[in-house]
Design a protein around this motif. Structure first.
Motif, short mmCIF file in Angstrom:
data_model
loop_
_atom_site.label_atom_id
_atom_site.label_comp_id
_atom_site.label_asym_id
_atom_site.label_seq_id
_atom_site.Cartn_x
_atom_site.Cartn_y
_atom_site.Cartn_z
N ALA A 176 2.17 10.34 7.70
CA ALA A 176 2.59 9.79 8.99
C ALA A 176 4.07 9.49 8.99
N VAL A 177 4.70 9.61 10.16
CA VAL A 177 6.08 9.21 10.35
C VAL A 177 6.09 7.69 10.52
N LEU A 178 6.80 6.98 9.64
CA LEU A 178 6.77 5.53 9.65
C LEU A 178 8.14 4.88 9.83
N ASP A 179 9.18 5.68 9.89
CA ASP A 179 10.51 5.12 10.08
C ASP A 179 11.33 6.07 10.93
N GLU A 180 12.63 5.89 10.95
CA GLU A 180 13.50 6.68 11.81
C GLU A 180 13.65 8.12 11.33
N SER A 181 13.29 8.38 10.09
CA SER A 181 13.37 9.74 9.55
C SER A 181 12.17 10.56 10.02
N PRO A 182 12.37 11.86 10.31
CA PRO A 182 11.24 12.71 10.69
C PRO A 182 10.32 13.04 9.52
N THR A 183 10.74 12.69 8.30
CA THR A 183 9.92 12.98 7.12
C THR A 183 8.67 12.11 7.13
N GLU A 184 7.52 12.74 6.86
CA GLU A 184 6.25 12.01 6.84
C GLU A 184 6.05 11.34 5.49
N HIS A 185 5.39 10.19 5.52
CA HIS A 185 5.10 9.43 4.32
C HIS A 185 3.64 9.63 3.92
N ASP A 186 3.38 9.59 2.61
CA ASP A 186 2.03 9.74 2.09
C ASP A 186 1.27 8.43 2.24
N ILE A 187 0.08 8.50 2.83
CA ILE A 187 -0.77 7.33 3.01
C ILE A 187 -2.13 7.62 2.40
N VAL A 188 -2.62 6.71 1.57
CA VAL A 188 -3.94 6.83 0.96
C VAL A 188 -4.71 5.55 1.25
N ILE A 189 -5.94 5.70 1.71
CA ILE A 189 -6.83 4.57 1.94
C ILE A 189 -7.98 4.68 0.94
N GLU A 190 -8.10 3.68 0.08
CA GLU A 190 -9.16 3.65 -0.92
C GLU A 190 -10.13 2.53 -0.59
N THR A 191 -11.41 2.77 -0.85
CA THR A 191 -12.43 1.77 -0.52
C THR A 191 -13.37 1.55 -1.69
N SER A 192 -13.90 0.36 -1.74
CA SER A 192 -14.97 0.01 -2.67
C SER A 192 -15.97 -0.82 -1.87
N LEU A 193 -16.96 -0.13 -1.28
CA LEU A 193 -17.87 -0.79 -0.34
C LEU A 193 -19.18 -1.20 -0.98
N SER A 194 -19.42 -0.79 -2.22
CA SER A 194 -20.66 -1.16 -2.89
C SER A 194 -20.35 -1.50 -4.35
N GLY A 195 -21.23 -2.25 -4.95
CA GLY A 195 -21.02 -2.66 -6.34
C GLY A 195 -21.24 -4.14 -6.50
N PRO A 196 -20.93 -4.68 -7.66
CA PRO A 196 -21.20 -6.09 -7.93
C PRO A 196 -20.30 -7.04 -7.14
N GLY A 197 -19.10 -6.62 -6.76
CA GLY A 197 -18.18 -7.50 -6.05
C GLY A 197 -18.23 -7.30 -4.55
N ASP A 198 -17.45 -8.10 -3.84
CA ASP A 198 -17.35 -7.95 -2.39
C ASP A 198 -16.63 -6.64 -2.07
N PRO A 199 -16.95 -6.04 -0.91
CA PRO A 199 -16.25 -4.80 -0.53
C PRO A 199 -14.76 -5.04 -0.35
N GLU A 200 -13.98 -4.06 -0.79
CA GLU A 200 -12.52 -4.15 -0.69
C GLU A 200 -11.96 -2.84 -0.15
N MET A 201 -10.70 -2.91 0.29
CA MET A 201 -10.01 -1.72 0.77
C MET A 201 -8.52 -1.85 0.46
#
Length: 298
Positions: free
Chosen positions: A180-205
């Motif tokens: 996605a473009v996130l600043d004044e530059s036309p260059t796109e930035h890498d975005i990663v969304i990681e999730t942990s929705l199951s397991g012993p702990g509370d869900p996180e993102m």
């Protein structure tokens, strides 16, 4: 950095362009996520008027497709040029289609013969798509610019096309990637969304930008909707998320929504969506905005 919990978001939740419709014969317990796609909406001058040009790239297991639509004065007469091409087919990968808007000829040129693809629906290199009106290039996509100018024998428009928003459908199990473009530059930035929705702990993102964790959302059961302001290259970026359906709906029934917008404000203008008379979509009033629909695979 500001953070707002579910039910306390300080602005009305914006509705992005709707995701592809689900077939009526599908059930809520067995719904296939849509194919991967990315849509760009530009504004440029065509036939003496500022018009929206919508470009959509899609892919499935066997083929890619490209669709370009130019806004006309009457929504029923919008021009659409769609190209489907498979890896083993050579025909159709280079072509020209012409049409008229307000009695002026408009041409669409394309060349995908040498186009290279990675994991995303759109080519990463060695292609061009050109929209020409009155011997002026009003929209140029791709990296083969010299070839495009030579073939069309046209000059560039003095005012470049403005990118209004980008909408993307991505599918995954725990990790979703986009640019996605996130600043004044036309260059796109890498975005990663990681999730942990199951397991012993509370869900996180985690929302990771350019390899650095920008936001970590713990107790996702309570913070499934919210927004924060982060800094990218010294400039503020608004990030909004709504992953309620990941947690409380049937697997694969709906998507998580993420919105990335440069700047401190998140202002939207509502207008009806031509694909669905019963829904409205929200587009940014002035500045670029990136909508991400993240579909979880079973």
């Amino acid at each position: 950095m500001s953070n707002h919990f579910a039910g306390a978001v300080p602005f009305s939740i914006p509705k992005p362009p709707p995701a592809p419709k689900i077939r009526e014969n599908q059930t809520t317990t067995n719904i296939a996520a849509p194919q991967s796609s990315v849509t760009f909406v530009y504004q440029t001058k065509v036939a003496e008027s500022r018009r929206s040009v919508t470009v959509t790239w899609s892919k499935n297991l066997v083929s890619h497709s490209f669709c370009l639509t130019v806004e006309n004065s009457s929504e029923e007469n919008n021009f659409t040029c769609k190209i489907d091409f498979k890896a083993w087919q050579f025909w159709g990968k280079k072509g020209l289609k012409s049409f008229e808007i307000d009695r002026r000829r408009v041409d669409v040129f394309w060349d995908f013969r040498q186009a290279k693809f990675d994991t995303t629906p759109m080519p990463c290199s060695d292609y061009y798509v050109v929209l020409v009106c009155r011997q002026e290039i009003v929209l140029l996509l791709g990296d083969l610019k010299e070839e495009a100018y030579k073939r069309t024998r046209s000059k560039p428009l003095l005012e470049e096309a403005a990118l209004l928003y980008k909408k993307e459908n991505v599918c995954g199990k725990k990790v979703f990637s986009t640019k996605a473009v996130l600043d004044e530059s036309p260059t796109e930035h890498d975005i990663v969304i990681e999730t942990s929705l199951s397991g012993p702990g509370d869900p996180e993102m985690w929302i990771i930008i350019n390899g650095t964790t920008a936001i970590r959302i713990m107790n996702l059961n309570w913070r499934f909707r919210g927004n924060e302001t982060v800094t990218v290259n010294g400039l503020p970026v608004q990030i909004f998320w709504d992953v309620h359906d990941w947690l409380f709906s049937s697997p694969g029934a709906s998507h998580g929504l993420f919105i990335f917008k440069p700047g401190n404000s998140l202002e939207f203008t509502s207008h009806s969506d031509p694909d669905d008379n019963n829904q409205h979509k929200e587009t940014p009033s002035r500045e670029f905005c990136h909508f991400l629909h993240a579909w979880k695979e079973n």
